[in-house]
Motif scaffolding. Structure first.
Motif: not given
Length: 156
Positions: A35-45, A70-76, A78-85
């Motif tokens: 769950l390392s990716t999820l953990s990072k995204l939880i912190a980022d959000a 998940v397509p790279a475009k979608t992850l990109d 999400l990384s640029k839009d905190k509210e969407l993430l």
């Protein structure tokens, strides 16, 4: 007899010392390698403190493998839009503590506000199109179910 009692006491004490106390959902995600990716995204959000709060919460946690699909475009995006993430991540969270055996087929309202379709047949549990691959990971403030897909909330 006293040596036997001392040995029994030592075994019971050492047994307790090796079992870590339940961690919060955020900390459980952080200490679970898959769950390392999820953990990072939880912190980022900015959701780590919420998921360390009292809850209780039920989290359908996408594995690292799920995020790779998940397509790279979608992850990109999400990384640029905190509210969407935040919206995507909270779409994986139900209020309350729902063990796999308690899942009822039907819809459930997520913390994000939209409904997800839940289904259970025996020990087989799904949420939307995702399959629970590891159920009932206990946390001090709820439960985590590892899933094989990332859920994307419907457009509003």
């Amino acid at each position: 007899m006293s040596k036997l009692l001392a040995l029994a006491a030592a075994i019971s004490i050492s047994g307790c010392a090796t079992t870590p106390p339940p961690a919060t959902i955020a900390d459980t995600a952080a200490r679970t390698p898959q769950l390392s990716t999820l953990s990072k995204l939880i912190a980022d959000a900015g959701l780590a403190e919420t998921l360390r709060g009292p809850g209780p919460f039920t989290v359908f946690a996408p594995s690292d493998e799920a995020f790779k699909a998940v397509p790279a475009k979608t992850l990109d995006e999400l990384s640029k839009d905190k509210e969407l993430l935040k919206s995507v991540l909270t779409y994986h969270v139900l209020p309350g503590n729902v063990a796999a055996a308690e899942v009822k087929t039907g819809s459930a309202k997520t913390v994000q506000g939209a409904n997800v379709a839940l289904s259970r047949a025996g020990t087989f549990v799904t949420v939307e199109e995702a399959v629970v691959t590891q159920a009932d990971v206990k946390a001090s403030n709820g439960v985590v179910h590892v899933i094989d897909r990332v859920l994307i909330p419907p457009k509003r």
